[in-house]
Enzyme design. Structure first.
Site, PDB file in Angstrom:
ATOM      1  N   GLY A  46      45.807  45.542  52.385  1.00 27.49           N
ATOM      2  CA  GLY A  46      46.020  44.885  53.593  1.00 27.49           C
ATOM      3  C   GLY A  46      44.426  45.270  54.198  1.00 27.49           C
ATOM      4  O   GLY A  46      44.130  46.425  54.342  1.00 27.49           O
ATOM      5  N   ALA A  47      43.680  44.127  54.662  1.00 28.26           N
ATOM      6  CA  ALA A  47      42.318  44.338  55.186  1.00 28.26           C
ATOM      7  C   ALA A  47      42.255  45.385  56.164  1.00 28.26           C
ATOM      8  O   ALA A  47      41.281  46.269  56.278  1.00 28.26           O
ATOM      9  CB  ALA A  47      41.698  42.941  55.515  1.00 28.26           C
ATOM     10  N   ARG A  88      36.756  48.930  47.569  1.00 31.49           N
ATOM     11  CA  ARG A  88      37.422  47.685  47.005  1.00 31.49           C
ATOM     12  C   ARG A  88      36.354  46.743  47.816  1.00 31.49           C
ATOM     13  O   ARG A  88      35.878  46.644  48.726  1.00 31.49           O
ATOM     14  CB  ARG A  88      38.696  47.365  47.640  1.00 31.49           C
ATOM     15  CG  ARG A  88      39.841  48.124  46.872  1.00 31.49           C
ATOM     16  CD  ARG A  88      41.354  47.593  47.426  1.00 31.49           C
ATOM     17  NE  ARG A  88      41.726  45.984  46.893  1.00 31.49           N
ATOM     18  CZ  ARG A  88      43.089  45.670  47.203  1.00 31.49           C
ATOM     19  NH1 ARG A  88      43.609  45.893  48.379  1.00 31.49           N
ATOM     20  NH2 ARG A  88      43.305  44.515  46.589  1.00 31.49           N
ATOM     21  N   ASP A 235      41.240  38.361  54.179  1.00 29.28           N
ATOM     22  CA  ASP A 235      40.442  39.722  53.746  1.00 29.28           C
ATOM     23  C   ASP A 235      39.162  39.265  54.334  1.00 29.28           C
ATOM     24  O   ASP A 235      38.423  40.418  54.443  1.00 29.28           O
ATOM     25  CB  ASP A 235      40.487  40.037  52.178  1.00 29.28           C
ATOM     26  CG  ASP A 235      41.885  40.566  52.025  1.00 29.28           C
ATOM     27  OD1 ASP A 235      42.724  39.858  51.884  1.00 29.28           O
ATOM     28  OD2 ASP A 235      41.953  41.618  51.887  1.00 29.28           O
ATOM     29  N   LYS A 246      44.815  36.697  49.567  1.00 29.78           N
ATOM     30  CA  LYS A 246      45.518  36.872  48.279  1.00 29.78           C
ATOM     31  C   LYS A 246      45.434  35.949  47.471  1.00 29.78           C
ATOM     32  O   LYS A 246      45.757  34.751  47.955  1.00 29.78           O
ATOM     33  CB  LYS A 246      46.885  37.276  48.555  1.00 29.78           C
ATOM     34  CG  LYS A 246      47.909  37.800  47.512  1.00 29.78           C
ATOM     35  CD  LYS A 246      47.126  38.735  46.665  1.00 29.78           C
ATOM     36  CE  LYS A 246      46.843  40.178  47.259  1.00 29.78           C
ATOM     37  NZ  LYS A 246      45.962  40.900  46.113  1.00 29.78           N
TER      38      LYS A 246
HETATM   39  O1  MRU Z   1      45.756  43.343  47.517  1.00 27.34           O
HETATM   40  P1  MRU Z   1      46.354  43.251  49.108  1.00 27.34           P
HETATM   41  O2  MRU Z   1      47.567  43.524  49.194  1.00 27.34           O
HETATM   42  O3  MRU Z   1      45.382  44.248  49.830  1.00 27.34           O
HETATM   43  O4  MRU Z   1      45.984  41.897  49.737  1.00 27.34           O
HETATM   44  C1  MRU Z   1      46.181  41.733  50.947  1.00 27.34           C
HETATM   45  C2  MRU Z   1      45.986  40.399  51.662  1.00 27.34           C
HETATM   46  O5  MRU Z   1      45.766  39.527  50.959  1.00 27.34           O
HETATM   47  C3  MRU Z   1      46.458  40.218  52.930  1.00 27.34           C
HETATM   48  O6  MRU Z   1      46.652  38.790  53.323  1.00 27.34           O
HETATM   49  C4  MRU Z   1      45.200  40.271  53.869  1.00 27.34           C
HETATM   50  O7  MRU Z   1      44.428  41.761  53.586  1.00 27.34           O
HETATM   51  C5  MRU Z   1      45.495  40.447  55.141  1.00 27.34           C
HETATM   52  S1  MRU Z   1      46.218  41.678  55.845  1.00 27.34           S
HETATM   53  C6  MRU Z   1      46.588  41.646  57.662  1.00 27.34           C
END
Ligand code: MRU
Length: 346
Positions: A46-47, A88, A235, A246
């Site tokens: 999550g970002a 990442r 993200d 995602k």
């Molecule tokens: O691969 P991830 O689980 O890190 O992807 C997370 C997402 O795509 C979330 O929707 C995004 O980071 C927003 S979190 C507040």
């Protein structure tokens, strides 16, 4: 709510989200490499959470530098920062946090001990700020939610994806706290099931009704008029309002447009990247094919390849509005995003 990450003495404790919802265990990180391992394996994800983890990881890196000369110390710290930045590629919050720690180290007085104390405080501040930002975002977003509403979300943009409270799920929480009758539809979010495992877990704990649906069901569900609005996280948001989130988010946005359902993105200003003009320039992470080729004990046919793009880009024209801690931003995004970021700098 179980904390996503926290300091325990000089150790960074990270909730291992790969084990949820079955087990609540923490990984004790004593050095930066361990934090990077957690980021890359999605133990923490999550970002905004990745951003805070990066800041904490850099504190560990800073402490491990055994050089007293401040110039040489800064060189070593910058090298660690670049390693962290590469952990990442898509979530811009990672770079944002690294920049913030680098700027602090540059501006700090010469003594290494002082720099170390300032970096540690900054990482704590970032965690606390993130929660406050999410609550502000929730208050703005909740105004867009009708008194009785079913909200579809994709992936997990909740407490687990942030320092706490969440972005998209922060909007859900704030609406529930305001007395609105909200229900959530959580896309399962293949291949790693952040929706089914994490979003559903958070909502069940909160007592907010939640239904998990396969990603491919979004169109059918909207056809049945079961969704009042969509709220997702991000993200990275390009300067023109294109949104990386995602994989599968773009499909949700297309279905929402087709069915006349509002599609909102909830994200802090730190997720807006004015240096990236449009979504086609956002780096998209490609992950291990194995994540796609096997599932719950079943395997894809031997010899198949996989396409495992971790994120997609939703074009700005499909985004009804972007909910931030400074308010709800509307199109044209080139203008509204730049204005919000300019205010943030003051
Ligand atoms: O691969 P991830 O689980 O890190 O992807 C997370 C997402 O795509 C979330 O929707 C995004 O980071 C927003 S979190 C507040």
């Amino acid at each position: 709510m179980v904390p996503t990450l926290y300091w325990e003495g000089d150790v960074v404790m990270i909730l291992d989200q790969r084990k949820l919802p079955g087990k609540t265990t923490f990984i004790a990180c004593k050095d930066m490499r361990r934090v990077i391992y957690c980021i890359q394996t999605l133990a923490v994800r999550g970002a905004p959470a990745i951003g805070v983890a990066a800041a904490m990881g850099l504190v560990l890196a800073a402490r491990a530098i055994r050089v007293k000369d401040p110039v040489k110390w800064r060189e070593r710290f910058s090298a660690s920062a670049e390693i962290m930045r590469a952990a990442r590629p898509t979530a811009v919050n990672l770079s944002w946090a690294v920049e913030r720690m680098l700027a602090l180290a540059d501006a700090a007085p010469q003594e290494v001990e002082t720099i170390l104390a300032m970096l540690r405080r900054e990482s704590e501040l970032m965690l606390a700020e993130d929660i406050a930002i999410n609550k502000a975002m929730g208050r703005h977003g909740a105004k867009l939610v009708p008194k009785k509403a079913t909200i579809l979300t994709h992936c997990n943009a909740g407490s687990l994806a942030t320092g706490g409270y969440g972005t998209a799920l922060g909007v859900v929480r704030a609406a529930a706290e305001a007395g609105k009758r909200v229900k959530v539809i959580a896309d399962e979010t293949r291949p790693l099931l952040q929706g089914a495992r994490l979003t559903a877990w958070e909502m069940v704990q909160e007592g907010i009704p939640v239904a998990v649906a396969p990603d491919g069901a979004v169109g059918a569900i909207m056809d049945k008029d079961l969704v009042d609005l969509c709220v997702v996280g991000a993200d990275r948001i390009a300067a023109n309002g294109d949104v990386a989130n995602k994989i599968g988010t773009f499909n949700v946005a297309l279905q929402a447009r087709r069915h006349g359902v509002p599609f909102y993105v909830a994200a802090p200003l730190s997720t807006i990247d004015l240096d990236t003009p449009s979504g086609d320039l956002i780096p998209i992470e490609e992950r291990d094919p194995g994540e796609v080729l096997s599932f719950a004990g079943s395997k894809a046919a031997e010899g198949s390849e996989a396409i495992n793009l971790a994120f997609d880009v939703t074009p700005n024209d499909l985004v009804t509005a972007i909910i931030t801690e400074k308010g709800v931003l509307k199109p044209p995004y080139n203008r509204s995003l730049a204005a919000a970021k300019a205010v943030d700098k003051i």
